[in-house]
Design a protein around this motif. Structure first.
Motif, short mmCIF file in Angstrom:
data_model
loop_
_atom_site.label_atom_id
_atom_site.label_comp_id
_atom_site.label_asym_id
_atom_site.label_seq_id
_atom_site.Cartn_x
_atom_site.Cartn_y
_atom_site.Cartn_z
N GLY A 46 5.12 2.74 13.26
CA GLY A 46 6.46 3.37 13.38
C GLY A 46 6.58 4.64 12.21
N LEU A 47 7.86 4.91 12.05
CA LEU A 47 8.30 6.02 11.26
C LEU A 47 9.55 5.19 10.26
CD1 LEU A 47 8.55 9.12 13.77
CD2 LEU A 47 6.95 8.44 12.00
N LEU A 48 9.37 5.83 9.00
CA LEU A 48 10.44 5.58 8.10
C LEU A 48 11.40 6.76 8.10
CD1 LEU A 48 8.06 4.31 5.25
CD2 LEU A 48 9.98 2.82 6.18
N ILE A 49 12.59 6.21 8.71
CA ILE A 49 13.59 7.40 8.92
C ILE A 49 14.67 7.34 7.85
CG2 ILE A 49 15.49 8.03 10.47
CD1 ILE A 49 12.66 8.25 11.61
N ASP A 50 14.91 8.52 7.19
CA ASP A 50 16.10 8.78 6.20
C ASP A 50 17.15 8.64 6.92
OD1 ASP A 50 18.08 9.84 4.44
OD2 ASP A 50 16.37 10.86 3.35
N ARG A 51 18.17 7.57 6.42
CA ARG A 51 19.41 7.58 7.08
C ARG A 51 20.58 8.71 6.94
NH1 ARG A 51 20.17 2.25 8.66
NH2 ARG A 51 18.78 0.58 7.72
N ASN A 52 20.35 9.56 6.00
CA ASN A 52 21.04 10.53 5.68
C ASN A 52 20.91 11.90 6.47
OD1 ASN A 52 22.73 9.18 3.33
ND2 ASN A 52 20.89 9.73 2.07
N THR A 53 19.52 11.89 6.93
CA THR A 53 19.02 13.14 7.71
C THR A 53 18.59 12.57 9.04
OG1 THR A 53 16.91 12.95 7.14
CG2 THR A 53 18.21 14.43 5.64
N ASN A 54 18.61 11.53 9.19
CA ASN A 54 18.26 10.92 10.47
C ASN A 54 16.64 11.47 11.00
OD1 ASN A 54 18.70 9.01 12.44
ND2 ASN A 54 19.31 10.54 13.88
N ALA A 162 2.97 7.25 5.03
CA ALA A 162 1.85 7.66 4.89
C ALA A 162 1.89 9.24 5.41
CB ALA A 162 0.89 7.09 6.44
N PRO A 163 2.02 10.07 4.48
CA PRO A 163 2.46 11.53 4.84
C PRO A 163 1.40 12.45 5.63
CG PRO A 163 1.78 11.18 2.54
CD PRO A 163 1.92 9.78 3.15
N ASN A 164 0.18 11.83 5.60
CA ASN A 164 -0.75 12.62 6.11
C ASN A 164 -1.07 12.24 7.50
OD1 ASN A 164 -1.25 14.28 3.78
ND2 ASN A 164 -2.68 13.03 3.15
N ARG A 165 -0.48 11.28 8.06
CA ARG A 165 -0.80 10.58 9.43
C ARG A 165 0.49 10.83 10.21
NH1 ARG A 165 -5.61 11.20 8.63
NH2 ARG A 165 -6.67 10.01 6.85
N PRO A 166 0.59 10.58 11.86
CA PRO A 166 1.63 10.52 12.72
C PRO A 166 2.47 9.42 12.77
CG PRO A 166 -0.57 10.04 13.84
CD PRO A 166 -0.81 10.41 12.39
N PHE A 167 2.09 8.38 11.68
CA PHE A 167 3.03 7.27 11.81
C PHE A 167 2.81 6.74 10.11
CE2 PHE A 167 1.13 7.36 16.19
CZ PHE A 167 2.31 7.33 16.90
N ASP A 168 3.97 5.87 9.99
CA ASP A 168 4.10 5.13 8.82
C ASP A 168 3.85 3.50 9.31
OD1 ASP A 168 5.09 7.33 7.28
OD2 ASP A 168 6.84 7.09 8.27
N TYR A 169 4.06 2.66 8.54
CA TYR A 169 3.96 1.35 9.00
C TYR A 169 4.69 0.20 8.13
CZ TYR A 169 -0.29 1.16 5.87
OH TYR A 169 -1.37 0.98 4.86
N ARG A 170 4.83 -0.80 8.61
CA ARG A 170 5.59 -1.91 7.76
C ARG A 170 4.87 -3.17 8.13
NH1 ARG A 170 11.46 -3.12 9.96
NH2 ARG A 170 10.29 -4.37 11.59
N ASN A 272 -7.36 -2.24 6.93
CA ASN A 272 -8.19 -1.38 7.73
C ASN A 272 -7.84 -0.97 9.08
OD1 ASN A 272 -9.50 -1.04 5.29
ND2 ASN A 272 -11.32 -2.57 5.53
N ASN A 273 -7.30 -2.17 9.67
CA ASN A 273 -7.14 -1.96 11.14
C ASN A 273 -5.97 -0.95 11.46
OD1 ASN A 273 -9.05 -3.53 13.12
ND2 ASN A 273 -8.73 -4.88 11.16
N VAL A 274 -4.86 -1.18 10.63
CA VAL A 274 -3.63 -0.22 10.57
C VAL A 274 -3.98 0.97 10.39
CG1 VAL A 274 -1.47 0.37 9.81
CG2 VAL A 274 -2.25 -2.12 10.23
#
Length: 287
Positions: A46-54, A162-170, A272-274
């Motif tokens: 998914g994505l990590l979203i900054d609550r201040n900037t959305n 993950a700044p170089n990828r289209p997604f972060d993960y949790r 690795n899979n993620v």
């Protein structure tokens, strides 16, 4: 000049350093899970979203890193677009086809499941305590799935930027305690429908799911179909085996080991899979 093919030492000490990232995740799982049972360990994309900037988190770093979501004021959003869902579906289907001629233990297989989750607040007789139950039924037969009644409890999360990828993960650590079905007459507080493709490879499941929330507030035009939520999660199938390895290699001193063991290796396989899923998928980032 070294001769071609000469074996190079891994370092002046003759070994590779332990992977700090995998060890951190393994340490967290060991710390939170060593005294628990019915453990679920999964990673959601998914994505990590900054609550201040959305907007998506931005940090002055160049590689993936674990972040303190609470301290930074972040929320994690696991939803993706329909187009991103389609891209992951194509990628995973390609892997299934590519591995079809391989030995059975190396193949990626899949199955299509349609399920409905019903959520209940159930009061425990004699104690007055209320537990939150999830009852999973087959969408066609309406029968409760094997192991389909659980009380799920969140234990801990590890948020990875993950700044170089289209997604972060949790990475989430939960318990799913088997429970008896809710008492007759108890009405569900919430319902969700799931259309899921499950891809299985050895001890890993990759679930690509469209979730429809019937209780969700609809758009003003009630004739418009509800748009599903699209999710992808990677899960360790056999956490009992994982924790048996953890107890065997870490149980003596209750601290992080200085050796790379099958426990850390199983965590690395999850990572690795993620990492490869979000690296190989070709899709437009979410706006």
């Amino acid at each position: 000049m070294e001769e071609p093919g000469a074996l190079m030492a891994r370092s002046i000490f003759g070994v590779d350093p332990l992977d700090d990232f995998a060890v951190l995740v393994a340490d967290c799982i060991w710390e939170h899970c060593r005294n628990l049972s019915d453990i679920e360990i999964e990673a959601k994309i998914g994505l990590l979203i900054d609550r201040n900037t959305n907007e998506r988190l931005r940090l002055p770093v160049y590689t993936e890193t674990v972040v303190d979501a609470k301290q930074l004021g972040l929320r994690f959003e696991s939803n993706m677009t329909m187009e991103q869902h389609r891209c992951f579906n194509q990628l995973l289907n390609h892997v299934v086809a590519f591995t079809a001629s391989m030995p059975p233990e190396e193949r990626v297989t899949y199955r299509h499941q349609r399920e409905v989750d019903y959520f209940y607040d159930e009061r425990i007789p004699g104690s007055g305590n209320v537990v939150h139950l999830r009852v999973t039924r087959d969408a066609v037969t309406e029968q409760i799935k094997p192991g389909g009644v659980v009380a799920k409890k969140r234990i801990a999360d590890i948020n990875v930027y993950a700044p170089n990828r289209p997604f972060d993960y949790r990475i989430s650590i939960n318990t799913e305690t088997p429970m008896p079905p809710p008492r007759e007459g108890n009405e569900p507080t919430f319902v969700r429908e799931k259309d899921r493709l499950s891809y299985t490879h050895q001890n890993i499941n990759v679930d690509l799911t469209q979730v429809l929330l019937p209780n969700r507030v609809r758009a003003p035009d009630l004739s418009q179909p509800r748009e599903p939520v699209h999710e992808l999660e990677v899960e360790i199938r056999n956490t009992v085996d994982l924790m048996q390895h953890a107890h065997y290699y870490r149980g003596q001193n209750n601290s992080a080991t200085q050796d790379w063991t099958p426990f850390e290796d199983m965590i690395m396989i999850l990572l690795n899979n993620v990492r490869l899923l979000i690296r190989y998928v070709r899709c437009k980032p979410r706006d």
